[in-house]
Design an enzyme around this catalytic site. Structure first.
Site, PDB file in Angstrom:
ATOM      1  N   HIS A 122      -6.301 -10.009  -4.647  1.00 31.18           N
ATOM      2  CA  HIS A 122      -5.380  -8.906  -4.314  1.00 31.18           C
ATOM      3  C   HIS A 122      -4.260  -8.833  -5.343  1.00 31.18           C
ATOM      4  O   HIS A 122      -3.084  -8.651  -4.992  1.00 31.18           O
ATOM      5  CB  HIS A 122      -4.823  -9.089  -2.897  1.00 31.18           C
ATOM      6  CG  HIS A 122      -5.804  -8.746  -1.815  1.00 31.18           C
ATOM      7  ND1 HIS A 122      -6.193  -7.464  -1.548  1.00 31.18           N
ATOM      8  CD2 HIS A 122      -6.486  -9.544  -0.955  1.00 31.18           C
ATOM      9  CE1 HIS A 122      -7.072  -7.476  -0.543  1.00 31.18           C
ATOM     10  NE2 HIS A 122      -7.288  -8.725  -0.181  1.00 31.18           N
ATOM     11  N   ASP A 173      -3.215  -1.666  12.292  1.00 26.90           N
ATOM     12  CA  ASP A 173      -3.845  -0.512  11.630  1.00 26.90           C
ATOM     13  C   ASP A 173      -5.066  -0.045  12.424  1.00 26.90           C
ATOM     14  O   ASP A 173      -5.500   1.097  12.252  1.00 26.90           O
ATOM     15  CB  ASP A 173      -4.230  -0.831  10.181  1.00 26.90           C
ATOM     16  CG  ASP A 173      -5.093  -2.082  10.040  1.00 26.90           C
ATOM     17  OD1 ASP A 173      -4.848  -3.055  10.788  1.00 26.90           O
ATOM     18  OD2 ASP A 173      -6.002  -2.087   9.189  1.00 26.90           O
ATOM     19  N   ARG A 192       0.835  -1.209   0.000  1.00 23.53           N
ATOM     20  CA  ARG A 192       0.000   0.000   0.000  1.00 23.53           C
ATOM     21  C   ARG A 192       0.871   1.260   0.000  1.00 23.53           C
ATOM     22  O   ARG A 192       0.665   2.159  -0.790  1.00 23.53           O
ATOM     23  CB  ARG A 192      -0.947  -0.030   1.205  1.00 23.53           C
ATOM     24  CG  ARG A 192      -2.280  -0.719   0.962  1.00 23.53           C
ATOM     25  CD  ARG A 192      -2.146  -2.109   0.348  1.00 23.53           C
ATOM     26  NE  ARG A 192      -3.414  -2.779   0.100  1.00 23.53           N
ATOM     27  CZ  ARG A 192      -3.953  -3.687   0.907  1.00 23.53           C
ATOM     28  NH1 ARG A 192      -3.331  -4.059   2.022  1.00 23.53           N
ATOM     29  NH2 ARG A 192      -5.110  -4.239   0.596  1.00 23.53           N
ATOM     30  N   GLU A 241      -2.831   0.835   4.446  1.00 26.75           N
ATOM     31  CA  GLU A 241      -3.671   1.752   3.651  1.00 26.75           C
ATOM     32  C   GLU A 241      -3.662   3.190   4.159  1.00 26.75           C
ATOM     33  O   GLU A 241      -3.619   4.132   3.382  1.00 26.75           O
ATOM     34  CB  GLU A 241      -5.125   1.275   3.624  1.00 26.75           C
ATOM     35  CG  GLU A 241      -5.381   0.008   2.815  1.00 26.75           C
ATOM     36  CD  GLU A 241      -5.335  -1.254   3.656  1.00 26.75           C
ATOM     37  OE1 GLU A 241      -4.655  -1.255   4.708  1.00 26.75           O
ATOM     38  OE2 GLU A 241      -5.981  -2.250   3.268  1.00 26.75           O
ATOM     39  N   ASP A 296      -6.491 -14.456   0.767  1.00 29.14           N
ATOM     40  CA  ASP A 296      -7.636 -13.834   1.454  1.00 29.14           C
ATOM     41  C   ASP A 296      -8.500 -13.049   0.473  1.00 29.14           C
ATOM     42  O   ASP A 296      -8.049 -12.662  -0.613  1.00 29.14           O
ATOM     43  CB  ASP A 296      -7.126 -12.896   2.562  1.00 29.14           C
ATOM     44  CG  ASP A 296      -6.163 -11.850   2.019  1.00 29.14           C
ATOM     45  OD1 ASP A 296      -5.293 -12.211   1.190  1.00 29.14           O
ATOM     46  OD2 ASP A 296      -6.276 -10.671   2.391  1.00 29.14           O
ATOM     47  N   GLU A 297      -9.734 -12.814   0.885  1.00 26.92           N
ATOM     48  CA  GLU A 297     -10.638 -11.849   0.250  1.00 26.92           C
ATOM     49  C   GLU A 297     -10.712 -11.969  -1.285  1.00 26.92           C
ATOM     50  O   GLU A 297     -10.544 -10.987  -1.995  1.00 26.92           O
ATOM     51  CB  GLU A 297     -10.213 -10.428   0.637  1.00 26.92           C
ATOM     52  CG  GLU A 297     -10.271 -10.199   2.135  1.00 26.92           C
ATOM     53  CD  GLU A 297      -9.889  -8.788   2.552  1.00 26.92           C
ATOM     54  OE1 GLU A 297     -10.570  -8.234   3.421  1.00 26.92           O
ATOM     55  OE2 GLU A 297      -8.902  -8.237   2.014  1.00 26.92           O
ATOM     56  N   ASP A 350       0.090  -6.508  -3.611  1.00 30.88           N
ATOM     57  CA  ASP A 350      -1.345  -6.361  -3.356  1.00 30.88           C
ATOM     58  C   ASP A 350      -1.948  -5.596  -4.521  1.00 30.88           C
ATOM     59  O   ASP A 350      -1.248  -5.276  -5.500  1.00 30.88           O
ATOM     60  CB  ASP A 350      -1.600  -5.658  -2.004  1.00 30.88           C
ATOM     61  CG  ASP A 350      -2.884  -6.161  -1.358  1.00 30.88           C
ATOM     62  OD1 ASP A 350      -3.944  -6.087  -2.010  1.00 30.88           O
ATOM     63  OD2 ASP A 350      -2.832  -6.641  -0.216  1.00 30.88           O
TER      64      ASP A 350
HETATM   65  C1  ACM Z   1      -6.475  -9.563   5.593  1.00 26.81           C
HETATM   66  O1  ACM Z   1      -6.567  -8.721   6.494  1.00 26.81           O
HETATM   67  N1  ACM Z   1      -7.076  -9.351   4.441  1.00 26.81           N
HETATM   68  C2  ACM Z   1      -5.736 -10.792   5.773  1.00 26.81           C
END
Ligand code: ACM
Length: 547
Positions: free
Chosen positions: A277, A450, A176, A489, A340-341, A205
């Site tokens: 990502h 964060d 980021r 971020e 992830d995600e 990412d």
């Molecule tokens: C994450 O926080 N997306 C692993």
């Protein structure tokens, strides 16, 4: 009768006050993470220009590290003798001796300080290094004019110490915002002092690709740059920086950092995100995505929809090529592949992905993800490595943007995978452990750096328990440790990163190292000023105390 009870009472009181005094003295010893056993003694050892270090070949590097530190504190370059007696030779007073005891575990150490000398005993360099870190925390903070420093007095004591968990990690997200070598080295130094041993490096990412890959130069020529960045501190913010951001590490720089970490007994675990990502990579090579369309490196945060086209052999080749270069650079046994995600929209819309799923008998996108992840896992295994990924790689449904039907999965994740638990009900971590997977616990509610200090105050960070409640004791050893994660971020500046990380990193270090029965938040707080002085000295802008 009365006489006896009086005697009994005074003996009990005497014993009690002795124990209480010891506890009080041990508390006054400011070492973070708190050692698992401290016995204090009377007197002190004085380090001056006549002090010498006696070591053996096998621990010479750690001895040099200590010599260098003593020079910074005292201004004296004290002598080192490598006596070739495996550290167990005799010496006069005034010696800091490195001794060997092969019965100690790899990271365990004993530190014995008496008025005549200091002994640091271990079986491996990891243990000697940690003995030295404890000794360093007993010395004054380097800085100022060393030539004006009087001999350094170290209190007499004996420490017997070993970590609770083998995996004590800090994660830095540089995808980021690129922070650069100097900040990374600073973080590695501070981790070493805190006896943390895994630097988890989030290098790719959606918003940036930060590692040079020789075979695919556009990854950094295009993927390491973006036009602007979302600012304003909120996911829905419409404010942009209107300033470009860029940066990446060359392979030579990566090697330098890996080596720097190695000298501090820290393993760098690189994370190369797949299959989601991945927008920065797709912006560099559009054929990597399912849409085969040009995109820009995103300037907003949040989870992008672009994902790798895992049905395309050329894309799989790309991923293994990248992993080959990554494995050449990072000796770590464990390679993190993210996972992830992942948003499944593009896979669902892609005829070639749908055909691939049908051919391989995969009925949901989650099954496809596990199938893909297992292929990567087998590839890493064939090279002698081990895969790690966020807990979505098990097919967990963690996100409201995912349809329940899409996350149904009968595919079994490869054994030997390390599950990085971050989100979902704790029962998912328990389930992974009882199914035989090793897990690293990075539950976001407790370990995300964060998050602000209202959400995770220092005391909450300190109170994190990596072994999930309700996990049967026979599975406790499946929890190999914890991670704390500095997601990037909203931290464009180094100073903001410092504020989020320090002092909470010290709390996580103690969670990872110190047995629960030895942990005490008040003692931790009273030991903290020692570290704060050190941080201030080296320009780390830590968050203030009242948090
Ligand atoms: C994450 O926080 N997306 C692993």
């Amino acid at each position: 009768m009365k006489k006896i009870s009086n005697l009994f009472l005074s003996a009990t009181l005497g014993l009690f006050s002795h124990v209480a005094l010891q506890a009080q003295q041990a508390q006054a010893i400011s070492i973070i993470p708190a050692p698992n056993k401290i016995i204090t003694d009377r007197g002190s050892f004085s380090i001056d220009r006549h002090t010498t270090i006696a070591c053996a070949d096998e621990n010479r590097d750690v001895a040099l590290f200590l010599q260098n530190h003593i020079q910074k504190v005292t201004g004296s370059n004290i002598g080192i003798s490598v006596d070739g007696k495996n550290g167990n030779g005799k010496s006069g007073t005034g010696t800091i001796r490195f001794k060997t005891d092969k019965n100690l575990a790899k990271e365990a150490y004993r530190l014995k300080i008496s008025k005549n000398g200091i002994e640091i005993t271990a079986s491996h360099n990891n243990g000697w290094f940690y003995g030295v870190q404890s000794l360093i925390q007993l010395m004054p903070v380097p800085g100022g004019d060393p030539s004006a420093v009087a001999p350094v007095e170290i209190p007499a004591l004996t420490i017997q110490d070993a970590p609770r968990f083998a995996w004590r990690a800090f994660m830095l997200d540089e995808a980021r915002y690129f922070k650069g070598m100097e900040q990374v080295k600073m973080l590695l130094d501070e981790m070493a002092l805190l006896k943390m041993n895994v630097f988890h490096w989030h290098l790719t990412d959606d918003q940036g690709w930060r590692i040079e890959i020789k075979k695919y130069p556009l990854l950094t020529q295009i993927g390491s740059k973006r036009k602007s960045s979302q600012v304003g501190g909120e996911w829905k913010s419409q404010v942009q920086s209107a300033e470009p951001h860029e940066g990446f590490y060359t392979q030579d720089e990566i090697r330098e950092i890996v080596n720097y970490a190695k000298e501090r007994y820290i393993t760098i675990v690189p994370e190369i995100e797949m299959p989601g990502h991945s927008s920065a990579a797709i912006a560099s090579y559009p054929w990597l995505g399912t849409e085969k369309k040009e995109i820009e490196v995103p300037i907003r945060w949040g989870v992008g929809k672009d994902v790798y086209d895992v049905s395309d052999p050329k894309v799989f080749q790309f991923l293994t090529d990248v992993l080959d270069e990554v494995m050449d650079l990072f000796p770590s046994k464990v390679i993190h592949i993210g996972g992830d995600e992942v948003k499944y929209d593009h896979w669902k819309a892609s005829p070639s992905v749908q055909a691939y799923m049908e051919k391989n008998g995969l009925s949901t996108p989650a099954e496809l993800q596990v199938f893909f992840t297992n292929r990567i896992s087998r590839y890493l295994q064939s090279k002698g490595r081990r895969m790690m990924g966020w807990n979505e790689i098990m097919g967990h449904n963690l996100h409201e943007y995912q349809d329940k039907a899409d996350t149904r999965s009968d595919q079994q994740l490869a054994r030997g995978t390390i599950i990085h638990f971050w989100k979902g009900d704790l029962s998912l971590a328990t389930e992974a452990a009882t199914n035989g997977f090793e897990i690293v616990n990075s539950w976001h509610k407790y370990t995300y750096l964060d998050y602000n200090y209202q959400l995770i105050p220092l005391s909450k960070a300190y109170g994190f328990e990596p072994v999930p409640e309700g996990l049967a004791p026979k599975y406790h050893d499946k929890v190999i440790g914890l991670g704390c994660q500095m997601w990037g971020e909203w931290i464009p500046t180094n100073g903001h990163m410092h504020y989020q990380v320090f002092p909470r990193i010290a709390a996580y270090a103690e969670v990872g190292w110190t047995r629960p029965d030895r942990k005490n938040y008040d003692s931790f707080r009273s030991a903290l000023p020692n570290l704060q002085k050190r941080w201030a000295q080296r320009g780390i802008y830590y968050a203030p105390d009242k948090i």
